[in-house]
Scaffold this motif. Sequence first.
Motif, mmCIF file in Angstrom:
data_model
loop_
_atom_site.group_PDB
_atom_site.id
_atom_site.type_symbol
_atom_site.label_atom_id
_atom_site.label_comp_id
_atom_site.label_asym_id
_atom_site.label_seq_id
_atom_site.Cartn_x
_atom_site.Cartn_y
_atom_site.Cartn_z
ATOM 1 N N PHE A 191 -32.858 -9.401 -37.369
ATOM 2 C CA PHE A 191 -33.108 -8.778 -36.069
ATOM 3 C C PHE A 191 -33.754 -9.771 -35.110
ATOM 4 O O PHE A 191 -33.389 -9.845 -33.937
ATOM 5 N N LEU A 192 -34.710 -10.551 -35.600
ATOM 6 C CA LEU A 192 -35.359 -11.536 -34.732
ATOM 7 C C LEU A 192 -34.378 -12.612 -34.272
ATOM 8 O O LEU A 192 -34.437 -13.066 -33.128
ATOM 9 N N ILE A 193 -33.464 -13.008 -35.148
ATOM 10 C CA ILE A 193 -32.425 -13.959 -34.739
ATOM 11 C C ILE A 193 -31.530 -13.319 -33.684
ATOM 12 O O ILE A 193 -31.137 -13.966 -32.715
ATOM 13 N N THR A 194 -31.232 -12.023 -33.847
ATOM 14 C CA THR A 194 -30.443 -11.310 -32.845
ATOM 15 C C THR A 194 -31.170 -11.282 -31.510
ATOM 16 O O THR A 194 -30.559 -11.474 -30.453
ATOM 17 N N VAL A 195 -32.483 -11.052 -31.536
ATOM 18 C CA VAL A 195 -33.283 -11.068 -30.307
ATOM 19 C C VAL A 195 -33.172 -12.439 -29.639
ATOM 20 O O VAL A 195 -32.898 -12.543 -28.431
ATOM 21 N N ALA A 196 -33.355 -13.490 -30.418
ATOM 22 C CA ALA A 196 -33.332 -14.844 -29.857
ATOM 23 C C ALA A 196 -31.961 -15.198 -29.292
ATOM 24 O O ALA A 196 -31.858 -15.786 -28.209
ATOM 25 N N GLY A 226 -28.034 -15.890 -24.838
ATOM 26 C CA GLY A 226 -26.873 -15.449 -24.067
ATOM 27 C C GLY A 226 -27.235 -15.107 -22.637
ATOM 28 O O GLY A 226 -26.506 -15.437 -21.699
ATOM 29 N N LEU A 227 -28.391 -14.448 -22.461
ATOM 30 C CA LEU A 227 -28.836 -14.089 -21.117
ATOM 31 C C LEU A 227 -29.145 -15.310 -20.256
ATOM 32 O O LEU A 227 -29.001 -15.276 -19.040
ATOM 33 N N VAL A 271 -22.965 -12.690 -27.356
ATOM 34 C CA VAL A 271 -21.824 -12.320 -26.511
ATOM 35 C C VAL A 271 -22.246 -11.306 -25.446
ATOM 36 O O VAL A 271 -21.913 -11.458 -24.266
ATOM 37 N N LEU A 272 -22.993 -10.280 -25.857
ATOM 38 C CA LEU A 272 -23.455 -9.295 -24.873
ATOM 39 C C LEU A 272 -24.397 -9.927 -23.849
ATOM 40 O O LEU A 272 -24.360 -9.578 -22.662
ATOM 41 N N GLY A 273 -25.225 -10.858 -24.296
ATOM 42 C CA GLY A 273 -26.113 -11.549 -23.374
ATOM 43 C C GLY A 273 -25.341 -12.362 -22.342
ATOM 44 O O GLY A 273 -25.654 -12.337 -21.147
#
Length: 143
Positions: free
Chosen positions: A98-103, A108-109, A32-34
């Motif tokens: 965390f890695l899933i969050t990074v991906a 999102g970006l 969402v933030l991305g």
Amino acid sequence: MPGLGLVLALAVASTVVGKEFPLVGGPVTGIVLGVLLAALKKPGARLRPGIGFASKRILQASVVLLGSQLSLAQIVHVGVGSIPVSAAHHGLSELSVFLITVALSATGLSTDLAALRRTGPRPLILGACLWVVVSVTSLVLNS
């Protein structure tokens, strides 16, 4: 790699928010933030290699890491001698989330909002339904 720093910063912020709101979690917050950040200012061509690396390679690594972990039932079956393994399991679990969050932050970006608008609401409705199913399943399994 340009873009990877932006994705990591977004993932750290998403993880912090996800810890405060565990029902939503870091990965969902990351995507969402991305998307919001991409809507405000589309990342330039210089940042795309890092964003692409995170959304593809880091996602693949995180899924492999998540899939290779011991289940809680296996740890209980082994007994008290598995406490160091359990501690390592918790660390690997946190790392894989965390890695899933990074991906997902990178995904999102790289979201093209104009194309998303052209497809209509059906993919968003499907995504929302899947999020509800995953959230409810997670709550049931954790209780």
